[in-house]
Design a protein around this motif. Sequence first.
Motif, PDB file in Angstrom:
ATOM      1  N   UNK A 270      -3.111  40.634  45.816  1.00  0.00           N
ATOM      2  CA  UNK A 270      -2.395  40.184  44.623  1.00  0.00           C
ATOM      3  C   UNK A 270      -3.330  39.408  43.707  1.00  0.00           C
ATOM      4  N   UNK A 271      -4.157  38.561  44.272  1.00  0.00           N
ATOM      5  CA  UNK A 271      -5.095  37.774  43.466  1.00  0.00           C
ATOM      6  C   UNK A 271      -6.093  38.675  42.754  1.00  0.00           C
ATOM      7  N   UNK A 272      -6.606  39.684  43.456  1.00  0.00           N
ATOM      8  CA  UNK A 272      -7.596  40.568  42.832  1.00  0.00           C
ATOM      9  C   UNK A 272      -6.966  41.489  41.793  1.00  0.00           C
ATOM     10  N   UNK A 273      -5.642  41.599  41.802  1.00  0.00           N
ATOM     11  CA  UNK A 273      -4.959  42.436  40.814  1.00  0.00           C
ATOM     12  C   UNK A 273      -4.711  41.706  39.491  1.00  0.00           C
ATOM     13  N   UNK A 274      -5.006  40.407  39.448  1.00  0.00           N
ATOM     14  CA  UNK A 274      -4.798  39.643  38.220  1.00  0.00           C
ATOM     15  C   UNK A 274      -5.759  40.102  37.123  1.00  0.00           C
ATOM     16  N   UNK A 275      -5.248  40.191  35.912  1.00  0.00           N
ATOM     17  CA  UNK A 275      -6.075  40.659  34.793  1.00  0.00           C
ATOM     18  C   UNK A 275      -7.248  39.719  34.530  1.00  0.00           C
ATOM     19  N   UNK A 276      -7.059  38.421  34.752  1.00  0.00           N
ATOM     20  CA  UNK A 276      -8.123  37.452  34.471  1.00  0.00           C
ATOM     21  C   UNK A 276      -9.090  37.268  35.631  1.00  0.00           C
ATOM     22  N   UNK A 277      -8.840  37.961  36.755  1.00  0.00           N
ATOM     23  CA  UNK A 277      -9.745  37.857  37.894  1.00  0.00           C
ATOM     24  C   UNK A 277     -10.950  38.764  37.643  1.00  0.00           C
ATOM     25  N   UNK A 278     -12.092  38.168  37.413  1.00  0.00           N
ATOM     26  CA  UNK A 278     -13.279  38.941  37.034  1.00  0.00           C
ATOM     27  C   UNK A 278     -14.334  38.999  38.131  1.00  0.00           C
ATOM     28  N   UNK A 279     -14.516  37.904  38.870  1.00  0.00           N
ATOM     29  CA  UNK A 279     -15.614  37.831  39.830  1.00  0.00           C
ATOM     30  C   UNK A 279     -15.121  37.362  41.190  1.00  0.00           C
ATOM     31  N   UNK A 280     -15.703  37.932  42.231  1.00  0.00           N
ATOM     32  CA  UNK A 280     -15.440  37.521  43.605  1.00  0.00           C
ATOM     33  C   UNK A 280     -16.759  37.064  44.202  1.00  0.00           C
ATOM     34  N   UNK A 281     -16.751  35.893  44.826  1.00  0.00           N
ATOM     35  CA  UNK A 281     -17.960  35.339  45.434  1.00  0.00           C
ATOM     36  C   UNK A 281     -17.707  35.160  46.915  1.00  0.00           C
ATOM     37  N   UNK A 282     -18.614  35.630  47.735  1.00  0.00           N
ATOM     38  CA  UNK A 282     -18.477  35.505  49.176  1.00  0.00           C
ATOM     39  C   UNK A 282     -19.846  35.540  49.824  1.00  0.00           C
ATOM     40  N   UNK A 283     -19.916  35.067  51.060  1.00  0.00           N
ATOM     41  CA  UNK A 283     -21.146  35.208  51.823  1.00  0.00           C
ATOM     42  C   UNK A 283     -21.341  36.677  52.181  1.00  0.00           C
ATOM     43  N   UNK A 284     -20.372  37.240  52.895  1.00  0.00           N
ATOM     44  CA  UNK A 284     -20.525  38.616  53.367  1.00  0.00           C
ATOM     45  C   UNK A 284     -19.185  39.241  53.748  1.00  0.00           C
ATOM     46  N   UNK A 285     -18.109  38.797  53.142  1.00  0.00           N
ATOM     47  CA  UNK A 285     -16.789  39.295  53.510  1.00  0.00           C
ATOM     48  C   UNK A 285     -16.578  40.729  53.045  1.00  0.00           C
ATOM     49  N   UNK A 286     -15.817  41.491  53.829  1.00  0.00           N
ATOM     50  CA  UNK A 286     -15.466  42.855  53.427  1.00  0.00           C
ATOM     51  C   UNK A 286     -14.626  42.863  52.157  1.00  0.00           C
ATOM     52  N   UNK A 287     -13.937  41.760  51.864  1.00  0.00           N
ATOM     53  CA  UNK A 287     -13.172  41.674  50.614  1.00  0.00           C
ATOM     54  C   UNK A 287     -14.089  41.905  49.418  1.00  0.00           C
ATOM     55  N   UNK A 288     -15.337  41.475  49.522  1.00  0.00           N
ATOM     56  CA  UNK A 288     -16.291  41.710  48.440  1.00  0.00           C
ATOM     57  C   UNK A 288     -16.529  43.184  48.181  1.00  0.00           C
ATOM     58  N   UNK A 289     -16.478  44.011  49.220  1.00  0.00           N
ATOM     59  CA  UNK A 289     -16.649  45.450  49.050  1.00  0.00           C
ATOM     60  C   UNK A 289     -15.371  46.077  48.495  1.00  0.00           C
ATOM     61  N   UNK A 290     -14.233  45.512  48.838  1.00  0.00           N
ATOM     62  CA  UNK A 290     -12.965  46.010  48.309  1.00  0.00           C
ATOM     63  C   UNK A 290     -12.795  45.660  46.833  1.00  0.00           C
ATOM     64  N   UNK A 291     -13.367  44.529  46.422  1.00  0.00           N
ATOM     65  CA  UNK A 291     -13.119  43.991  45.082  1.00  0.00           C
ATOM     66  C   UNK A 291     -13.490  44.958  43.970  1.00  0.00           C
ATOM     67  N   UNK A 292     -14.536  45.745  44.163  1.00  0.00           N
ATOM     68  CA  UNK A 292     -14.976  46.671  43.117  1.00  0.00           C
ATOM     69  C   UNK A 292     -13.887  47.659  42.737  1.00  0.00           C
ATOM     70  N   UNK A 293     -13.053  48.029  43.698  1.00  0.00           N
ATOM     71  CA  UNK A 293     -11.974  48.988  43.439  1.00  0.00           C
ATOM     72  C   UNK A 293     -10.819  48.356  42.666  1.00  0.00           C
ATOM     73  N   UNK A 294     -10.840  47.029  42.545  1.00  0.00           N
ATOM     74  CA  UNK A 294      -9.833  46.318  41.766  1.00  0.00           C
ATOM     75  C   UNK A 294     -10.405  45.835  40.429  1.00  0.00           C
TER      76      UNK A 294
END
Length: 381
Positions: A270-294
């Motif tokens: 839900x957070x990554x679906x927000x229009x104003x969500x532009x960048x995801x910062x992580x050490x090495x989480x798989x969420x970082x790989x998912x983020x590009x698709x959002x």
Amino acid sequence: MMNVEQADVRRVIFTGDFFRPSQYRETPTQHFNIGWLADLVGQQVSIAAGLPIERLFWGIDGRSEGQLNTHAIRAIYAGLGLNGISLDNWAKLQWMTEFTPSVRGYFDFLFKDALVIGFELPDIIKHYLSSAGIPYVDCLIHPIRFMDDIFLGFASNHAGIREALKGESLPDEAIGVGAGLTSAAAGRHFSFDCRGRTALVIGQVTSDRTQIKDGAFVGFADFADRLNLLLADFDDVLVKAHPFDPDNVGIRFIEGTNIKARRVHDNVYSLMSLAKMQDVITLSSSVGMEAAYFGCRTHFLLGEPVQLYREEREAMKAADYVGVYDAFLTPDFWRSLLRPLKNVSVTPLSGFKVFPKPNRLRISLQSFWGFDVIDGGQRAA
């Protein structure tokens, strides 16, 4: 280095990272995952080739299952120059590239004449198997976890097996469609007060294997300067901690800095679906790989958790993982993988397919990675 393609395979061994201990005790943690994988696809492998199947893991003391007990694991740690079984020493082991002669001789005995099917094999075991001419198929939970079900990634040191895997790869466009469906469900009834240009910081479990660098665990504090530079220009910085480790030292470090960050507990999709969500910062989480698709840009402070095969590459490497959605649940999949092995006879293709079932593996593992909120559940993980 012996030739993997010429290996004389006479049995199959299911194994994994049997080195990994619990956080505070000399007890195993990966016997459950290894057993799960063997139960999940062992029948299919047996039907495909009829080879004897064994399991190799650090088992509970007092039982013969698994073939390795705590005494054996202690001896391996000592043979590698590590003083006792601990998570810190396990981290050092993850960074090693080869066994000592005594440990190597022991593993020659354990793995002779085998095809190894692993669940998250450590690099040191993969290096050993390749140098000993022993083929392996390594499996892990694929980092894309927002499809109708989670699925597996596969890698191999055998060129013929890698070629077979390429033909089973889940197309990237299927993942893109899955992200759209997830975003539609995640954002339909979700509202959030963003305060302008927004970044999302993703926390992890502190003892995750992907957070090891130079043989030691690292955290957000090790990247303080880069974090400050990345987050300085954002109007809003949201911190999403891992539900299994919500108050670890890395999260507390971010909340204690000058960065104006606020903790959130909302569903990550839900957070990554927000229009104003532009960048995801992580050490090495798989969420970082998912983020590009959002539609988000990811900044990995340490690196991507897994190296995925990209079709545009000229050749698939042993370190590349191919995402396979559910074909691995059929004997035909394993027939195609085992056929290139020397002296292995596979049974004829049957065309059998497992009926599709949403959340089959999520339910099997009792792990939903936040998707149950999107797919009718109640937990905000």
